[in-house]
Scaffold this active site. Structure first.
Site, short mmCIF file in Angstrom:
data_model
loop_
_atom_site.label_atom_id
_atom_site.label_comp_id
_atom_site.label_asym_id
_atom_site.label_seq_id
_atom_site.Cartn_x
_atom_site.Cartn_y
_atom_site.Cartn_z
N THR A 45 13.00 -1.30 -2.66
CA THR A 45 14.24 -1.26 -3.43
C THR A 45 14.92 0.11 -3.35
O THR A 45 16.14 0.20 -3.38
CB THR A 45 13.94 -1.63 -4.90
N THR A 117 8.22 -1.45 -4.83
CA THR A 117 7.36 -1.31 -6.01
C THR A 117 6.40 -2.49 -6.19
O THR A 117 5.37 -2.34 -6.85
CB THR A 117 8.21 -1.18 -7.28
N ASP A 118 6.73 -3.64 -5.60
CA ASP A 118 5.94 -4.84 -5.90
C ASP A 118 4.47 -4.69 -5.51
O ASP A 118 3.58 -5.16 -6.22
CB ASP A 118 6.53 -6.06 -5.18
N1 GLU Z 1 10.88 -4.66 -5.28
C1 GLU Z 1 10.84 -5.16 -3.93
C2 GLU Z 1 9.71 -4.48 -3.16
O1 GLU Z 1 8.70 -4.18 -3.72
C3 GLU Z 1 12.12 -4.91 -3.30
C4 GLU Z 1 12.33 -5.69 -2.16
C5 GLU Z 1 13.39 -5.17 -1.22
O2 GLU Z 1 13.53 -3.98 -1.01
O3 GLU Z 1 14.04 -6.00 -0.66
O4 GLU Z 1 9.78 -4.20 -2.01
#
Ligand code: GLU
Length: 361
Positions: A45, A117-118
């Site tokens: 993100t 972050t996931d």
């Molecule tokens: N929060 C998501 C991750 O952990 C974001 C996904 C994205 O950047 O598309 O990557």
């Protein structure tokens, strides 16, 4: 009198010259060169612009002018993906890259990994087990997209570099920095889908804070930061990672997922157990069968905090590597227990050693 007046005039003429010389470094010692911090950008993100694509690590760094006074920041774009697309092969690649940079000339004083972050807690925990030395690794990201009003990415990145150059960070291994808070990789978890304060350490609390004026440490570094830690696992010599699956216990859960995992070749299973690690009778019977086939079962829990112990480890002492057994995952949540079990099996640890490893903080 006349001489004194001339001297004063001379001093008045010389002051601007001396100030200019000091400012340009012509007089006195040159300012110390800024420490090098290396950013390894992987996406997430913090880089996400929605339909407009993704910012590169270089662009993220260039958009934070105060970084220029703090460190000589070098950047490499390792990947630019959502963190659900990060793979175990990429983990190995990042760990090896850091080892390579550490062994080279002009080794950085710290590393910052930008990451979605996931799954950030998983990458951070993997690196905490596979990167040795005193040089800190800070994993950071953002809860709000790069183009959002109030995006948190720039502050997180700036604070991560502040931590990376902080002498107090040495010897602390891999950390996560989010929302001004510093977490130990073993302890941290993402505990909210959306909020800026999504990251917590439910059992151990924060390791420190990136306050506006200073980096605050709430716990002392191992050996006061003077002893470089050896990596628990050496990715350069580890064999292939074996399959390790996670199954969740819940009312009504049957044996299907456990049997499927064993049929798919799982050498380890992590149970996200109820309470202190319980499962349904059907799951318990399936786990017993898996154990008899040489699968190591690490029992974690789905509560979000709290320990699951192994019990007397001595009863596992006679078991050779490759034997099925039950171990407790201590405070590790299922996704982190999976990483430790996978690495321990790849390193051909015996069940008793795996049980002891889970308790190493
Ligand atoms: N929060 C998501 C991750 O952990 C974001 C996904 C994205 O950047 O598309 O990557």
């Amino acid at each position: 009198m006349g001489t004194g007046g001339r001297s004063f005039a001379t001093i008045r003429r010389l002051v601007p010259v001396a100030l200019f010389a000091l400012a340009t470094g012509a007089l006195g010692a040159q300012a110390a060169p800024l420490p090098r911090v290396h950013v390894i950008a992987t996406g997430g993100t913090i880089s996400n612009l929605g339909a407009a694509g993704r910012r590169t690590g270089e662009e993220l760094v260039a958009a934070i002018p105060p970084l220029r006074n703090l460190a000589r920041v070098t950047v490499e774009q390792f990947a630019n993906v959502a963190s659900g697309s990060v793979t175990e092969t990429m983990w190995r690649g990042i760990a090896r890259r850091i080892a390579e940079l550490q062994a080279g000339a002009d080794a950085p004083v710290g590393y910052v990994i930008t990451h979605g972050t996931d799954t950030m807690e998983e990458t951070a925990y993997f690196l905490s087990l596979t990167v040795g030395g005193c040089t800190p690794v800070i994993v950071t990201g953002a809860m709000r997209q790069a183009d959002a009003v109030g995006a948190d990415g720039p502050a997180n990145l700036l604070n991560s570099v502040r931590v990376a150059v902080s002498p107090g960070a040495r010897g602390r291994g891999t950390m996560v920095l989010m929302n001004d808070e510093i977490f130990a990789a073993r302890d941290v978890t993402k505990s909210n889908t959306t909020r800026l304060n999504a990251f917590t350490s439910p059992d151990a609390g924060v390791l420190g804070l990136a306050d506006p004026d200073v980096i605050v440490w709430h716990r002392t570094a191992p050996e006061g930061g003077t002893t470089c830690r050896r990596a628990t696992f050496d990715v350069a010599t580890l064999g292939d990672f074996p399959r390790v699956d996670v199954v969740l216990a819940h009312i009504g859960a049957d044996s299907v997922f456990i049997e499927a995992a064993v049929a798919a070749g799982a050498r380890g299973l992590v149970v996200g157990g109820v309470g202190r690690g319980g499962s349904t009778p059907a799951q318990s019977r399936a786990l017993q069968r898996a154990r008899q086939r040489g699968v190591v079962i690490a029992t974690s829990n789905r509560t979000g905090s709290g320990r699951v112990g192994t019990g007397p480890v001595s009863r596992l002492d006679s078991l050779p590597a490759g034997a099925g057994a039950d171990v407790g995952s201590a405070e590790l949540n299922p996704q982190k227990a999976r990483i430790l079990l996978m690495l321990a099996l790849a390193a051909k640890y015996r069940p008793a050693d795996i049980a002891r490893l889970f308790e190493v903080r």
